[in-house]
Write an enzyme that holds these catalytic residues in place. Structure first.
Site, PDB file in Angstrom:
ATOM      1  N   GLU A 251     -24.180  19.568 128.575  1.00 40.66           N
ATOM      2  CA  GLU A 251     -25.371  18.722 128.553  1.00 40.66           C
ATOM      3  C   GLU A 251     -26.545  19.427 129.242  1.00 40.66           C
ATOM      4  OE1 GLU A 251     -27.958  16.239 128.095  1.00 40.66           O
ATOM      5  OE2 GLU A 251     -26.165  15.149 127.482  1.00 40.66           O
TER       6      GLU A 251
ATOM      7  N   CYS B   8     -26.053  16.425 123.969  1.00 37.10           N
ATOM      8  CA  CYS B   8     -27.371  15.924 124.360  1.00 37.10           C
ATOM      9  C   CYS B   8     -27.339  14.406 124.256  1.00 37.10           C
ATOM     10  CB  CYS B   8     -28.449  16.498 123.450  1.00 37.10           C
ATOM     11  SG  CYS B   8     -30.098  15.912 123.889  1.00 37.10           S
TER      12      CYS B   8
ATOM     13  N   LYS C 288     -27.378  32.425 121.164  1.00 35.85           N
ATOM     14  CA  LYS C 288     -26.089  31.886 120.702  1.00 35.85           C
ATOM     15  C   LYS C 288     -25.352  32.917 119.851  1.00 35.85           C
ATOM     16  CE  LYS C 288     -26.428  27.002 120.264  1.00 35.85           C
ATOM     17  NZ  LYS C 288     -26.739  25.845 119.434  1.00 35.85           N
TER      18      LYS C 288
ATOM     19  N   THR D  15     -28.114  27.956 113.337  1.00 36.98           N
ATOM     20  CA  THR D  15     -28.836  28.022 114.612  1.00 36.98           C
ATOM     21  C   THR D  15     -30.183  28.718 114.446  1.00 36.98           C
ATOM     22  OG1 THR D  15     -28.660  28.670 116.942  1.00 36.98           O
ATOM     23  CG2 THR D  15     -27.832  30.256 115.364  1.00 36.98           C
TER      24      THR D  15
ATOM     25  N   ARG E  64     -25.877  27.838 129.786  1.00 36.72           N
ATOM     26  CA  ARG E  64     -24.681  27.685 128.952  1.00 36.72           C
ATOM     27  C   ARG E  64     -23.899  28.994 128.787  1.00 36.72           C
ATOM     28  NH1 ARG E  64     -27.342  25.067 123.782  1.00 36.72           N
ATOM     29  NH2 ARG E  64     -28.995  26.466 124.445  1.00 36.72           N
TER      30      ARG E  64
ATOM     31  N   HIS F 278     -22.764  23.354 118.896  1.00 34.89           N
ATOM     32  CA  HIS F 278     -23.759  22.364 119.315  1.00 34.89           C
ATOM     33  C   HIS F 278     -23.492  21.948 120.760  1.00 34.89           C
ATOM     34  CE1 HIS F 278     -26.692  19.240 118.161  1.00 34.89           C
ATOM     35  NE2 HIS F 278     -26.072  18.510 119.076  1.00 34.89           N
ATOM     36  N   SER F 279     -24.545  21.878 121.547  1.00 35.40           N
ATOM     37  CA  SER F 279     -24.367  21.453 122.947  1.00 35.40           C
ATOM     38  C   SER F 279     -24.741  19.985 123.100  1.00 35.40           C
ATOM     39  CB  SER F 279     -25.250  22.286 123.872  1.00 35.40           C
ATOM     40  OG  SER F 279     -24.939  23.648 123.735  1.00 35.40           O
TER      41      SER F 279
ATOM     42  N   ASP G  98     -31.415  28.458 130.872  1.00 32.35           N
ATOM     43  CA  ASP G  98     -30.282  28.082 130.024  1.00 32.35           C
ATOM     44  C   ASP G  98     -29.019  28.536 130.735  1.00 32.35           C
ATOM     45  OD1 ASP G  98     -28.434  27.616 128.042  1.00 32.35           O
ATOM     46  OD2 ASP G  98     -29.621  28.503 126.434  1.00 32.35           O
TER      47      ASP G  98
ATOM     48  N   CYS H 173     -36.483  15.790 121.831  1.00 31.76           N
ATOM     49  CA  CYS H 173     -35.815  16.968 121.268  1.00 31.76           C
ATOM     50  C   CYS H 173     -35.265  16.630 119.888  1.00 31.76           C
ATOM     51  CB  CYS H 173     -34.679  17.416 122.192  1.00 31.76           C
ATOM     52  SG  CYS H 173     -33.361  16.193 122.326  1.00 31.76           S
TER      53      CYS H 173
END
Ligand SMILES: Nc1nc2c(ncn2[C@@H]2O[C@H](COP(=O)(O)OP(=O)(O)OP(=O)(O)O)[C@@H](O)[C@H]2O)c(=O)[nH]1
Length: 388
Positions: A253, A215, A315, A310, A289, A212-213, A287, A226
């Site tokens: 984030e 937020c 990912k 997910t 990440r 999980h990123s 994105d 979101c």
């Protein structure tokens, strides 16, 4: 009479697994300005291969041995009692066989503690440092079987109390301070501090994992732009229900652009640009990440076969890339409001106003955000037919 608090002979196994952060603190040539960035990582590895100077043996006179701690000053007095042990501290067996030497590790666990939750369940929060950035990434670990190899490694010259402070114990800690303070501290045995045994429980096969990123807006700020808060809550709920699982919480984030930039993106979204376009207009990738730290955390926790929660195919690809980790199953995360539409229960769908805990979201902005993820970011959820 004197007390020798040094370890007379560290075993080869102990030498081999001195965590990087422990070396940082004890090596006099290691400067505080050292960074765990990419550019320094090579030098860092070279440094780790150089012999670590032994701390000189410290002789303590028995007459200055600290007295029993007083209840009012338990933290300080416990620490001072820790240096008065007459024998080297017990070294519990490693919970799992390390797969990588510490010099090759991308991330390692520095601390862990039990977090009780309001419904009476609990998990262990693990704090990770890494060589990629200076952020503390996290793992919420549910169930006792999943353990961090880097945390469990024996560190140079540490006492049992040092291990307890880091969270490198099994079972649960006992409140020894109020029970039998002096006996517990002087005994210096694992049983004095924790109720666990050194036996390792079997790892669950293919545990549930959520990567999980961060937020801030969706998890803390009540945002209905979101579904991030809702997803985090749902992942935790499922892992509590299963009795095991891991949420790897990455401090990435705004899909890696940071909170300030995400806030700018929101203004562009209010003008009508979508979440992808807004990032591009701010000269960011859609994105940004990366998942090396997540891979390292999963490896450290001994998880190579996982069921990943997910909808994001990127990912899955990233977490499997150049690693032993295999996503044996993808568990979809259906947005609650869309699930209600599909099941025809929309009328009963209640969003608790102002609720922080129950972060179920709905609304036009969320629908738009989710549709863009499906249409432009390959997310694997079906758009309800009424919206298509
Ligand atoms: N730049 C940007 N980031 C956003 C926006 N909305 C949410 N985010 C970020 O998007 C990320 C969402 O990440 P995750 O919860 O891991 O989910 P995901 O990658 O979308 O995929 P799932 O695993 O299917 O949930 C978090 O870092 C949020 O801060 C937005 O409008 N713009």
């Amino acid at each position: 009479m004197t007390y020798d608090i040094s370890m007379t002979q560290a075993s080869p196994a102990q030498d081999a697994y001195i965590p990087r952060n422990a070396i940082d603190h004890m090596n006099p040539f290691f400067h505080k300005s050292h960074s765990h960035s990419h550019t320094h990582s090579h030098a860092h590895k070279e440094f780790l291969q150089t012999p670590v100077p032994r701390r000189p043996s410290v002789q303590i006179d028995a007459s200055v041995r600290p007295s029993a701690p007083s209840p009012a000053d338990s933290t300080l007095s416990t620490a001072s009692t820790a240096v008065s042990y007459t024998t080297p501290p017990a070294t519990p067996p490693l919970a799992q066989t390390p797969t990588k030497s510490i010099a090759d590790a991308v991330a390692w666990c520095t601390a862990r503690a039990r977090i009780p939750t309001p419904d009476g369940s609990e998990y262990f929060l693990h704090i990770y440092e890494n060589i990629k950035d200076k952020k503390e990434h996290l793992a919420f670990v549910f169930g006792d079987a999943i353990r961090s190899q880097s945390l469990d490694r024996v560190q140079w010259n540490e006492t049992e109390l040092d291990r307890v402070k880091r969270g490198a114990y099994t079972g649960r800690l006992r409140n020894t301070v109020s029970e039998n303070e002096q006996a517990a501290h002087e005994a210096n045995t694992p049983s004095a501090y924790s109720t666990g045994s050194d036996e390792q429980s079997a790892l669950p096969s293919s545990p549930l994992v959520r990567i999980h990123s961060e937020c801030f807006t969706g998890e803390i700020g009540h945002s209905a732009r979101c579904d991030c808060g809702e997803q985090l809550d749902e992942a935790i709920r499922l892992m509590k229900e299963a009795g095991s699982g891991v949420v790897v919480y990455l401090r990435q984030e705004g899909r890696g652009i940071g909170l300030g930039e995400k806030i700018k993106a929101y203004n562009l979204q209010d003008l009508g640009y979508d979440t992808v376009m807004a990032n591009l207009m701010l000269n960011h990738g859609a994105d940004e990440r990366t998942y090396e730290v997540a891979q390292a955390i999963l490896e450290d926790l001994g998880l190579d076969q996982i069921r990943l929660l997910t909808n994001n195919p990127d990912k899955i690809e990233q977490v499997e890339k150049d690693s032993e980790i295999k996503v044996v199953e993808r568990v979809p995360m259906m947005p609650k409001s869309w699930e209600a539409i599909v099941q025809g229960t929309e009328a009963d769908f209640v969003v608790r106003e102002g609720a922080v805990q129950d972060k179920i979201v709905k609304g036009k902005e969320l629908d738009r955000y989710l549709k863009v993820k499906v249409e432009r970011m390959r997310h694997m959820i079906s758009i309800p037919t009424t919206m298509a």
